[in-house]
Design an enzyme around this catalytic site. Structure first.
Site, PDB file in Angstrom:
ATOM      1  CB  CYS A 336      -2.815   4.834  -4.029  1.00 38.22           C
ATOM      2  SG  CYS A 336      -4.156   3.843  -4.202  1.00 38.22           S
ATOM      3  CG  HIS A 448      -3.510   3.974   1.284  1.00 37.12           C
ATOM      4  ND1 HIS A 448      -3.081   5.397   0.178  1.00 37.12           N
ATOM      5  CD2 HIS A 448      -4.604   3.579  -0.619  1.00 37.12           C
ATOM      6  CE1 HIS A 448      -4.122   5.855  -0.774  1.00 37.12           C
ATOM      7  NE2 HIS A 448      -4.565   4.859  -1.051  1.00 37.12           N
TER       8      HIS A 448
END
Length: 514
Positions: A336, A448
């Site tokens: 991310c 994630h």
């Protein structure tokens, strides 16, 4: 159905409220009750995306899993994600409503947030037998008592008896209990039904005189002394735990060493819990003043303030060291915000995350990212498709996870996709995710939880083993992260059940124990 309620508040932050709530949820769930957790307002950088794309605090996800329930934003209707000094992104019922400074939030928005929180609580009470409520910080924060929407005001709204938890591991637990009760109003003091002494190490018989003294002093029962948990993990709410930091600072005594960069605004660090649980992995968190050394893999994690954290990496010298290791052939992975940091540049023309409009990245991937106001929150399923030694071994393995980001990343000609997203919010799609260099020694993803999938995680670790001339371990032996968490919730519930006066707690609820 109107659920019975009980609330866990604390004498301070980090006394173990969220874990005790998870434990009670597991106990009630195992006893056959339909139970749900609730925290009206949570301030945390660790968050999760629900099946319908709503964002909520990770602690309530843990509690939902312990309850045997699908996470819902009603369990955490207000989430505050710190973005800088005295400022947070405000997320209401899973959707961001903007950034607000502390004064603006408490004076102008808290009442509107309170209405949303009450509505969410009533929906949960209509669907469950028991709602276990978590407070935040301490109810004795006198400067916030008139505007708070997360402690005694919630207890009064829910008509919930309060269990006051204190952390004895740090010392001063008895004084903190006495002081807390002294500083809250008489009507709120009457609502406190008992005390839980948490994180106890030592001989309980030697501690009994202190328990007797405390009960006489406050005229309330100590409902249990809960031991310091060892041998299993319950995910942390907002910060990498001191215990994890202590473990990570020890000597590398396992075959594979993985270094996670501890960014100042690190978020979703629970991504790496499954790696730490692997028997052959020594996982270290590396921050300012901590030597990076020469690990087998470097991971740059997610961040709530990516540009500021990139600036920190440059000031601290860690950026230069990461790039040097990459040139030496050490694999570097970004998740991310970490994925964005590995690129050529970060742009924030609208000051979405930072006051810095532009900053050059580490240059390990041919990508550039521009931040926008729109936030992407979605669950995904993807398959690995990237090149190079690490990802080729995992090719076509499927992973599940979630995306939470505000940046739009454009890829250049010197990278290829790392994953293909094949399902998003339950619908079949075919979209590229992340980027990887052709040699596979630098890659990143927006997903994630990518290491939660046991087969993918083990494949990556075995690739690192192979690079060191070590034989691979059985790729079918590892548990998925979900399976491991379920085992840990059971163990947590057993320990806490054996430590608390559950008959008294059921009596407070007005329900029979099962």
């Amino acid at each position: 159905m109107t659920a019975k309620t009980i609330m866990v508040q604390g004498t301070a932050s980090h006394v173990g409220k969220s874990v005790l709530v998870a434990a009670l949820c597991r106990i009630f769930y195992r006893d056959g009750y339909r139970v749900a957790p609730y925290k009206s307002q949570n301030m945390a950088l660790n968050s999760f995306v629900t099946r319908d794309g709503g964002e909520m605090g990770r602690a309530q996800v843990v509690q939902a899993e312990a309850s045997g329930r699908e996470p819902s934003v009603d369990m955490n209707p207000i989430l505050l994600k710190p973005t800088g000094h005295a400022s947070s992104q405000v997320i209401v019922l899973g959707r961001p409503v903007g950034n607000k400074c502390a004064q603006e939030y408490h004076r102008e928005y808290a009442q509107e947030a309170w209405i949303k929180a009450c509505e969410a609580l009533e929906r949960l009470r209509a669907e469950n037998d028991i709602v276990v409520i978590e407070g935040a910080g301490s109810p004795a924060e006198v400067n916030l008592q008139e505007t708070e929407i997360v402690n005694m005001r919630v207890a009064r709204q829910a008509q919930a008896p309060v269990l006051l938890a204190a952390d004895i591991d740090k010392g001063g637990a008895l004084a903190s209990v006495v002081g807390t009760l002294e500083l809250i109003s008489p009507r709120d003091r009457d609502r406190v039904a008992g005390v839980i002494i948490n994180k106890f190490r030592g001989d309980l018989k030697l501690f009994q005189p202190a328990v007797d003294f405390l009960e006489a002093k406050i005229s309330k029962p100590v409902l249990g002394v809960v031991p310091y948990f060892q041998g299993f993990r319950v995910q942390e709410e907002d910060t990498v735990s001191e215990e994890t930091m202590r473990r990570s600072s020890g000597e590398a005594d396992r075959d594979v060493e993985i270094a996670v960069i501890h960014l100042p605004h690190i978020s979703n660090f629970t991504d790496f819990d499954p790696l730490e649980d692997e028997p052959d992995v020594h996982l270290r968190y590396v921050g300012r003043g901590t030597p990076l050394g020469r690990p087998d893999l470097v991971i740059v994690p997610g961040s709530k303030n990516t540009i500021e954290d990139l600036a920190y990496l440059k000031r601290s010298g860690l950026a230069e060291r990461i790039c040097a290791l990459s040139r030496e052939g050490v694999p570097v992975v970004g998740i991310c915000g970490g994925f964005q940091i590995l690129g050529r540049e970060l742009n924030d023309p609208l000051h979405t995350e930072s006051s810095i409009p532009h900053l050059e990245g580490l240059g390990l991937l041919d990508i550039s990212t521009t931040f926008a106001r729109e936030k992407i929150t979605t669950q995904v399923e993807a398959r690995a498709c990237g090149p190079g030694h690490l990802l080729e071994r995992a090719r076509d393995l499927t992973v599940t996870g979630y995306e939470i980001h505000m940046g739009v990343t454009r890829t250049g000609s010197e990278v290829v996709p790392a994953f293909e997203v094949i399902k998003r919010l339950g619908e079949e799609v075919s979209l590229w995710d992340g980027a990887a260099r052709p040699d596979g020694l630098a890659w990143g993803t927006y997903i994630h939880g990518v290491f939660d999938t046991a087969s993918f995680r083990r494949s990556i670790i075995n690739s690192l083993r192979q690079r060191k001339g070590l034989p691979p371990l059985d790729e079918t032996a590892s548990l998925s992260a979900w399976e491991q968490r379920q085992r840990d919730y059971d163990r947590l519930g057993e320990v806490v059940r054996g430590s608390l006066d559950m008959e008294k707690i059921y009596s407070l609820l007005g329900l029979p124990p099962r």
